[in-house]
Design an enzyme around this catalytic site. Structure first.
Site, short mmCIF file in Angstrom:
data_model
loop_
_atom_site.label_atom_id
_atom_site.label_comp_id
_atom_site.label_asym_id
_atom_site.label_seq_id
_atom_site.Cartn_x
_atom_site.Cartn_y
_atom_site.Cartn_z
N GLY A 41 -32.89 -8.40 -7.70
CA GLY A 41 -31.60 -7.87 -8.13
C GLY A 41 -31.27 -8.38 -9.51
O GLY A 41 -31.50 -9.55 -9.83
N GLY A 43 -28.14 -7.63 -11.18
CA GLY A 43 -26.72 -7.50 -11.52
C GLY A 43 -26.24 -8.82 -12.10
O GLY A 43 -27.05 -9.64 -12.56
N ALA A 45 -25.12 -11.58 -10.73
CA ALA A 45 -25.65 -12.78 -10.08
C ALA A 45 -27.14 -12.94 -10.36
O ALA A 45 -27.62 -14.05 -10.60
CB ALA A 45 -25.39 -12.72 -8.58
N SER A 285 -9.19 1.28 -11.42
CA SER A 285 -9.01 -0.17 -11.44
C SER A 285 -7.66 -0.62 -10.92
O SER A 285 -6.62 -0.02 -11.18
CB SER A 285 -9.16 -0.68 -12.86
OG SER A 285 -8.72 -2.02 -12.92
N ARG A 331 -5.17 -6.36 -1.91
CA ARG A 331 -5.81 -5.09 -1.59
C ARG A 331 -5.67 -4.67 -0.14
O ARG A 331 -5.40 -3.51 0.15
CB ARG A 331 -7.29 -5.20 -1.94
CG ARG A 331 -7.47 -5.31 -3.43
CD ARG A 331 -8.90 -5.51 -3.82
NE ARG A 331 -8.99 -5.44 -5.27
CZ ARG A 331 -10.10 -5.60 -5.97
NH1 ARG A 331 -11.24 -5.84 -5.35
NH2 ARG A 331 -10.09 -5.51 -7.27
N HIS A 402 -14.97 -0.69 -0.77
CA HIS A 402 -15.26 -1.12 -2.12
C HIS A 402 -16.18 -2.32 -2.19
O HIS A 402 -17.11 -2.38 -2.99
CB HIS A 402 -13.92 -1.45 -2.80
CG HIS A 402 -14.06 -1.97 -4.17
ND1 HIS A 402 -14.76 -1.29 -5.14
CD2 HIS A 402 -13.62 -3.10 -4.76
CE1 HIS A 402 -14.71 -1.99 -6.27
NE2 HIS A 402 -14.04 -3.08 -6.06
N GLU A 426 -22.52 -10.93 -4.30
CA GLU A 426 -21.97 -10.20 -3.16
C GLU A 426 -22.89 -10.29 -1.94
O GLU A 426 -22.45 -10.09 -0.81
CB GLU A 426 -21.72 -8.73 -3.53
CG GLU A 426 -20.85 -7.98 -2.52
CD GLU A 426 -20.59 -6.53 -2.90
OE1 GLU A 426 -20.92 -6.13 -4.04
OE2 GLU A 426 -20.05 -5.78 -2.06
N ARG A 436 -11.22 -10.29 -0.55
CA ARG A 436 -11.44 -10.79 -1.90
C ARG A 436 -10.30 -10.36 -2.80
O ARG A 436 -9.82 -9.23 -2.71
CB ARG A 436 -12.76 -10.23 -2.45
CG ARG A 436 -13.03 -10.67 -3.88
CD ARG A 436 -14.37 -10.21 -4.37
NE ARG A 436 -14.49 -8.76 -4.49
CZ ARG A 436 -13.95 -8.03 -5.47
NH1 ARG A 436 -13.23 -8.60 -6.41
NH2 ARG A 436 -14.12 -6.73 -5.50
N LEU A 442 -16.67 -10.58 -10.13
CA LEU A 442 -17.42 -10.87 -11.36
C LEU A 442 -17.50 -12.37 -11.53
O LEU A 442 -18.53 -12.93 -11.90
CB LEU A 442 -16.73 -10.22 -12.56
CG LEU A 442 -16.58 -8.70 -12.50
CD1 LEU A 442 -15.90 -8.18 -13.75
CD2 LEU A 442 -17.92 -8.02 -12.33
#
Lengths: 639, 256
Positions: A41, A43, A45, A285, A331, A402, A426, A436, A442
């Site tokens: 991966g 991304g 991380a 966003s 959220r 999400h 993640e 979260r 990020l």
């Protein structure tokens, strides 16, 4: 079984990370090059870890199924990244970021991990600025901040509505530098399809070349899975089309525990589904809630256009229900509030499946130019997708899947219960508990890759110095290759009638209906009887056209859907056995009189970590008790 | 919401890099105007699988216009007819019933075709690897507010940094040049104070790596017109100026 030793260091909470670093074993610079580390991966991380480990001198092999590392889905994060810099002088501190994150996660995350995250958050901003990330600035040249859900300070750094893109490009460029220097070998268009454990240690991985179908093994001293989340189990989510659970799930099938799979976050501000062919949902966003006001008509089935509904007939429900946080309520809370009103018939839009996010007050107060400066690209994106101009009519939004807080169980060192196998970003479960906060993903991805893993990995590797590790000619690798090749040939040979996408869509409907925003015992039980039946059909009625020896996206998809089925069963079992509501996990049976989540700290103040048993319907549940020494177990209130 | 009927597709099919390739004709009987262009291709692929045929291979991922994975020449235009829009963000409301739509892969020697509509854009990564970064090893960075950056400078860097690396600029260029991509990256880093130490080394290395793979720029400006992020062609002027300077400055620095 010593599986649950989370290896939390001794000392007061704020001293744990320093204590750990003081005691951790190091690898001498000349010896680092003797160790090979696989990072799967690329991304935030993965790229940050690959770059940093290569800078330290380790040999790094990085794998991505994308054509370029820069495509990873971190790129789509819009709003920002949190850090306890207190540049605005508004009362922020490491301890406040820690408190907000623990509370936001509804007291279901590990204190020591979260505190470390808050501590290193400040270093991330320094590092990214040094690399040339063009964060937003004030006229004086200093960094600008904005506010996000679940916080009463402005600690979010941003680069227009493209923060994830800019951070990922920063990390990608740093890794690309190492590719150029020979520190990182990059394998693109290559997908992990198994992990290999020999004598209790992770020995390497098995991958499939997506251009030729060739299956190959890679051995290493340590393997890092930075492979993202599993939100695509819902079929419709804000994840990219290729996001999948396969790497984490294959590791799980080889013994790695999978923690809290039912903690899946539904983001409140996405563009509602428009038709049956829809392939994904697009997020708007959360930062929009700084200036946008959320409302629905007070009367059900009110078909008037937004501008013809007078103020008195509008329900600004977040401001009404949660006056102190208002439109910036977290959220999970905002999502459930929207769902309840839409369920009552107060939804808006052609399918009555949305709520208004209205900017008219902000445009009046700040002027169109300022609103455009802050959110221009998001407004443009909305207009393209929805075909409406948000400067004139309110955006229509609705919650969508999400982010997934659950993931591979890891200890304080980010290592799974299999020595030598790590999970970051993640893909692990550790920092966000049951929910979260915005702009924290990020932060966590980069914290893990830049400032945690490079310290913790040497502590393990030091003991391997001078020892030989099993090569890819070891029978365990050969065995895994044979199984993987049988698996992919199997999909080609079912020769049934339904495409992998068809099954994925059906699977997604079950999970969304029964294990989505609101869950019930009956619903979960019915999902657990429907899922195995549909999975049986998948095994006997799947159709994959084409062959296995050249690019075949239908075949790739079949493998991923297979793993989503098994994960889906684990999610429902996790949701069924967690008899409480916490954060994003909302069981209708467990709610307060006001309809808020009702935790049961006596019975469920723990991490549920599931062990694979070869039957996806019968995994074994283990529990890691969560101990709170500093944070106060309180009922979350955003009123 | 309404529906488009009887869409005719001419899609480029090519089994692999060695195959000569050809157009295949397909019909989509009905599709919602809310569907994106790629969702229309999903529908085509479902149709092909149901006819026991191999699905069309195409690159795509985020479907929100930011990852840069999707491509496609649509009726001869990179990313299709809508300005400043990636293929994934192009919606079927742009077309009408009965239209014939020609779908091809990016056309550029530096982006060899892998299969059907999928190409290899690895040359972009080679350019970045040669110098598209600021050397800042993890751990030693000073406090982020120690270097104030005037807002207009940060904004200009951000305008360039918005590049998504999709390759539309190369596909649109009659010469198959990658000047807009390379210049966007160079200007992002060269505008910023943090980027000054490596400014000339970076520019020389990236321009010369670009020249190994891609054609030359002859100032058509097609790149900028096709760019889904509307990167201005001005960045190419900055790159050329810095390249000229770097040829002198790098020699001077080396001789010290």
């Amino acid at each position: 079984m010593n599986t649950f030793n989370a290896k939390i260091p001794a000392g007061a909470l704020h001293e744990k990370w320093d204590n750990y670093k003081a005691d951790a074993k190091l690898v001498n610079p000349n010896n680092k090059r003797k160790f090979k580390i696989i990072v799967v991966g690329t991304g935030l991380a993965g790229a940050s870890a690959a770059a940093t480990l290569a800078e330290l001198g380790y040999q790094v092999d990085a794998f991505t199924f994308h054509d370029s590392p820069r495509r990873a889905h971190s790129i789509a994060a819009q709003g920002g990244i949190n850090a306890a810099k207190n540049y605005q002088g508004d009362g922020d501190s490491i301890s406040r970021l820690f408190q907000d994150t623990i509370k936001g996660g509804d007291f279901r995350s590990r204190e020591a991990n979260v505190h470390r995250l808050a501590q290193v958050s400040v270093d991330i901003i320094d590092q990214m600025v040094a690399q040339g990330v063009p964060f937003a600035r004030e006229y004086g040249g200093l960094l600008d901040n904005r506010s996000f859900g679940g916080a009463q300070v402005s600690r979010t750094f941003y680069a227009r509505g493209q923060t994830g893109q800019q951070l990922l490009i920063g990390a990608y460029q740093q890794m690309a530098r190492q590719v150029g220097l020979g520190g990182v070998r990059l394998f693109n268009r290559t997908e992990l399809i198994d992990t290999v454990t020999i004598d209790g240690r992770c020995a390497g991985i098995v991958v499939r070349d997506l251009l030729t179908g060739e299956i190959q093994s890679h051995a290493a001293h340590a393997v890092v899975l930075a492979t993202g989340g599993y939100g695509n189990v819902f079929f419709l989510s804000t994840n990219a089309m290729n996001c999948n659970v396969t790497a984490a799930w294959r590791a799980h099938r080889r013994g790695a525990l999978f923690a809290n799979p039912c903690y899946t976050q539904i983001h409140p501000t996405c563009i509602p589904q428009a038709d049956e062919t829809q392939s994904k949902l697009t997020l708007m966003s959360e930062s929009l809630r700084n200036d946008g006001r959320v409302w629905v008509p007070k009367r059900a089935d009110d078909n008037r256009p937004a501008d013809q509904i007078p103020e008195g007939e509008r329900d600004y429900y977040l401001e009404r229900l949660y006056p102190s946080y208002g439109n910036l309520a977290p959220r999970d809370i905002s999502s459930r509030a929207a769902k309840r009103l839409v369920d009552k018939g107060q939804g808006i839009g052609p399918l009555k499946n949305g709520v208004n996010l209205d900017f008219s007050a902000a445009i009046e107060r700040l002027g169109r130019d300022v609103v455009e400066e802050r959110y221009g690209n998001l407004f443009q994106m909305y207009e393209r997708i929805a075909g409406e101009d948000p400067y004139k009519t309110p955006m229509r939004i609705y919650p969508a899947t999400h982010y997934t807080m659950g993931g591979l169980w890891v200890d304080y060192e980010l290592m799974t219960n299999i020595p030598g196998l790590y999970a970051t970003g993640e893909a692990n479960f550790s920092d966000h508990g049951a929910n979260r906060l915005g702009a924290s993903a990020l932060m966590q991805g980069l914290a893990d890759g830049y400032f945690v893993l490079p310290y913790t990995i040497s502590n393990q590797l030091a003991s391997l110095l001078g020892k030989t590790i099993p090569g890819t000619d070891h029978p365990a690798f050969k065995q895994a290759e044979t199984e993987a090749s049988a698996r992919y040939n199997g999909y080609l040979n079912v020769k049934g009638k339904r495409s992998p996408d068809w099954f994925h869509r059906e699977l997604g409907k079950i999970i969304w209906n029964e294990c989505g925003m609101e869950r019930t015992r009956e619903g979960l039980q019915s999902a657990l009887s429907d899922l195995p039946a549909l999975y049986e059909e998948f095994k006997t009625d799947l159709r994959v056209t084409g062959t296995g020896d050249s690019t075949n996206q239908t075949l790739e998809k079949a493998g991923r859907v297979d793993d989503f089925f098994q994960l889906g069963m684990a999610m429902c079992q996790d949701a069924l056995t967690r008899e409480e509501s916490c954060g994003a996990h909302f069981r209708s049976e467990y709610q307060t009189e006001e309809g808020e989540a009702l935790r049961n700290d006596d019975k469920f103040c723990h991490v549920a970590a599931w062990e694979w048993t070869n039957d996806p319907m019968k995994p074994t549940r283990h529990a890691e008790e969560l101990v709170f020494e500093t944070a106060h177990l309180a009922t979350r209130s955003y009123k | 919401m309404s529906h488009l009927k009887n869409l005719k597709l001419k899609v480029w099919r090519q089994k692999g890099p060695a195959d000569s390739g050809h157009f295949e004709n397909y019909t989509i009987d009905e599709i919602s105007d809310e569907a994106s262009f790629l969702e229309m291709l999903d529908v085509l692929n479902e149709q092909l699988i149901s006819d026991n045929k191999e699905a069309v291979v195409f690159d795509h991922d985020c479907r929100e216009g930011i990852c840069g994975t999707c491509s496609l020449m649509i009726n001869g235009v990179a990313h299709g007819p809508q300005k400043a829009t990636t293929t994934c963000q192009l919606h079927m409301r742009t077309f009408k019933s009965g239209d014939t739509i020609v779908v091809e892969p990016w056309r550029a020697t530096a982006f060899p075709i892998i299969k059907d509509l999928m190409v290899d854009r690895g040359a972009f990564d080679r350019i970045i690897e040669s110098g598209g970064f600021i050397t800042a090893v993890t751990g030693g960075a000073p406090d982020a507010n120690l270097i104030p950056i005037p807002k207009p400078v940060a904004d200009a860097a951000m305008d360039s940094a918005a590049c998504i690396g999709c390759g539309a600029c190369v596909a649109a260029c009659p010469n198959g040049a990658a000047n807009l991509f390379t210049a966007a990256k160079i200007s992002h880093l060269n505008y910023l104070p943090q980027g000054q130490a490596e400014r000339h080394k970076r520019t020389e290395a990236m321009v010369e790596t670009m020249d190994e793979h891609f054609g030359s720029c002859t100032n058509h400006g097609e790149c900028s017109a096709a760019c889904p992020k509307e990167i201005s062609v001005d960045v190419i002027a900055l790159m050329n100026k810095d390249y000229r300077a770097s040829k002198f400055k790098n020699r001077k620095e080396l001789s010290r």
